[in-house]
Design an enzyme around this catalytic site. Structure first.
Site, PDB file in Angstrom:
ATOM      1  N   SER A 163      86.711  20.988  33.557  1.00 30.03           N
ATOM      2  CA  SER A 163      87.059  22.299  33.029  1.00 30.03           C
ATOM      3  C   SER A 163      88.350  22.705  33.716  1.00 30.03           C
ATOM      4  CB  SER A 163      85.947  23.314  33.300  1.00 30.03           C
ATOM      5  OG  SER A 163      86.114  24.431  32.449  1.00 30.03           O
ATOM      6  N   GLU A 164      89.323  23.178  32.921  1.00 33.32           N
ATOM      7  CA  GLU A 164      90.686  23.289  33.448  1.00 33.32           C
ATOM      8  C   GLU A 164      90.865  24.395  34.482  1.00 33.32           C
ATOM      9  OE1 GLU A 164      89.806  23.669  30.286  1.00 33.32           O
ATOM     10  OE2 GLU A 164      90.848  25.312  29.293  1.00 33.32           O
ATOM     11  N   ASN A 165      89.850  25.257  34.670  1.00 30.15           N
ATOM     12  CA  ASN A 165      89.967  26.220  35.758  1.00 30.15           C
ATOM     13  C   ASN A 165      89.745  25.557  37.113  1.00 30.15           C
ATOM     14  OD1 ASN A 165      87.227  25.979  34.834  1.00 30.15           O
ATOM     15  ND2 ASN A 165      86.698  27.696  36.154  1.00 30.15           N
TER      16      ASN A 165
END
Lengths: 219, 229
Positions: free
Chosen positions: A45-47
């Site tokens: 997840s790009e966070n």
């Protein structure tokens, strides 16, 4: 015809053992529920997490552990956490093998529009532009037509673009299509109970139909 | 080098109207909630805020939008905020939307002394309009410039009085890169300890990037989308 869950289930058949995969918000998120037996994939997840697990139980909820959709999540054994620059280094540097995301429109040369409708509220592109610009393998998960019944598979996108000539494959409620930039959308599979005629009717961009088109195998 | 200040009010001393701030966080996760509350309590206005998101109506940066202290917002995603929408559509708020990876890298570059870099993100879209394009390995890239700020405000889990920081979970997000890019960087932490109490091998942000640090009490850590199975 497939529902959203069916689309996610069909996309899950594309997963390959050992892949790192980024799932967008909406239908793509559901893909994680259908990872085939014997296939080991790691979700990013790009966070800032690799090894994202299922949603937590009430007791496990941790405000400091969310996905890019801002939902609470869990981390699987072997997970890793990192900052946003490192996260997009993984994406830009092509260390993530597959990106699955939604779209408002896709063109028959592989352009994608999914972040802005002029005149309406602009929420922003988030990580979508970085993801589509760099991923080797992009699958779009979406309904074949919009709420007004108009095709979302066009010869040219009418909405502001997220990326150009980047989409490789599209899975809709009606069909699986491959983008061949010089020829258009090549029809690979029909959804259960859907005819080639129905797909032709719902596709505004160039559609290539060659030979018998098999029905999707979702068993 | 003791960088400890007493509280958020003391930490934000020197922030003036018209300045540019960076604020860490992703959604409401890992935002410097104590400093935002302290800023909302001042009459500082015309701020340019660089942050991935803009909070929600009554928490995070939404508080500074509500009090009309922000003139310009630089972000990648600004949904979930009705006040933001009102001010943007009425033209009261200037908004610059940046692809998330470019935002992170522009902050990192700003802190790392790299004035600009080429990225494929945004090529062929309105993000790329007016920007220099160059082809590398057969693929077009656009030139993006570094971002810095008068003050960067970050939130960490633990810190020591030398400014060394450790983050927890995905509350790390933009905080380490923004900590590098502030002319003055303020860190608020849940637990502030003496030098030597943190394992040097585990430090995420070395103290050199931090000028002021304090311990906040009773973090709310509001959850935007509580999702359970």
């Amino acid at each position: 015809m497939l529902d959203k869950t069916g689309i996610a289930k069909r996309i899950s058949r594309e997963l390959q053992d050992g892949w790192y995969v980024n799932l967008g918000i909406g239908i793509p998120t559901l893909v994680a529920n259908f990872v085939p037996e014997g296939i080991d994939v790691t979700f990013q997840s790009e966070n800032g997490i690799l090894g994202m697990g299922p949603f937590p139980t009430e007791a496990e909820v941790d405000a400091d552990l969310i996905n890019a959709g801002k939902q609470t999540i869990t981390a699987l054994p072997g997970a890793a956490i990192f900052d946003s620059a490192t996260s997009f280094a993984m994406i830009r540097g092509q260390h993530i093998q597959l990106t699955v995301l939604g779209a408002m429109e896709v063109s028959d040369t592989g352009d994608i529009a999914n972040w802005k409708i002029p005149g309406k509220l602009v929420k922003g592109m988030g990580g979508a532009m970085d993801l589509v610009a760099s991923a080797e393998n992009i699958i779009v998960a979406m309904m074949h037509t919009n709420r007004a019944g108009e095709s979302k598979l066009l010869s040219e996108c009418s909405l502001p673009l997220t990326g150009v000539r980047c989409v490789k494959k599209i899975v809709t409620n009606l069909a699986v299509l491959e983008v061949t930039p010089d020829r258009g959308f090549r029809l690979l599979e029909r959804a259960p109970g859907v005819s080639v005629e129905q797909i032709k009717e719902a596709t505004a961009g160039r559609l290539v139909v060659e030979g018998d088109i098999p029905e999707m195998d979702l068993s | 080098m003791n960088k400890r200040v007493a509280n958020a009010r003391e930490a934000i001393a020197g922030i003036q109207s018209g300045m540019t701030l960076m604020l860490g966080g992703f959604g409401l996760c890992g935002i410097p909630e104590k400093c935002i509350l302290a800023l909302a309590d001042t009459d500082i206005t015309d701020l340019t805020c660089i942050s991935n998101n803009a909070g929600v109506d009554d928490f995070g940066l939404g508080l500074l939008l509500h009090s009309r202290q922000i003139r310009k917002m630089i972000a990648s995603y600004v949904g979930e905020n009705a006040e933001f929408e009102r001010q943007m559509l009425s033209g009261d708020l200037e908004v610059d939307l940046i692809p998330q990876g470019s935002l992170a890298e522009r902050c990192r570059a700003g802190g790392a002394g790299i004035p600009a870099f080429f990225t494929p993100a945004g090529y062929g879209t309105e993000v790329g309009e007016g920007k220099e394009v160059r082809e590398f390995n057969g693929k077009p890239h656009i030139l993006e410039t570094a971002l810095t700020a008068d003050f960067a405000i970050v939130k960490a889990w633990k810190g020591d009085t030398d400014g060394n920081l450790i983050y927890k979970g995905t509350a790390r997000n933009f905080n380490p890169v923004m900590a590098m890019a502030g002319r003055i960087t303020i860190a608020e932490v849940e637990e502030l300890v003496e030098p030597g109490e943190l394992d040097p091998n585990q430090i995420h942000t070395p103290g050199v990037f931090v000028q002021r640090i304090f311990q906040g009490d009773n973090y709310e850590k509001r959850i935007e989308k509580r999702t359970t199975r």
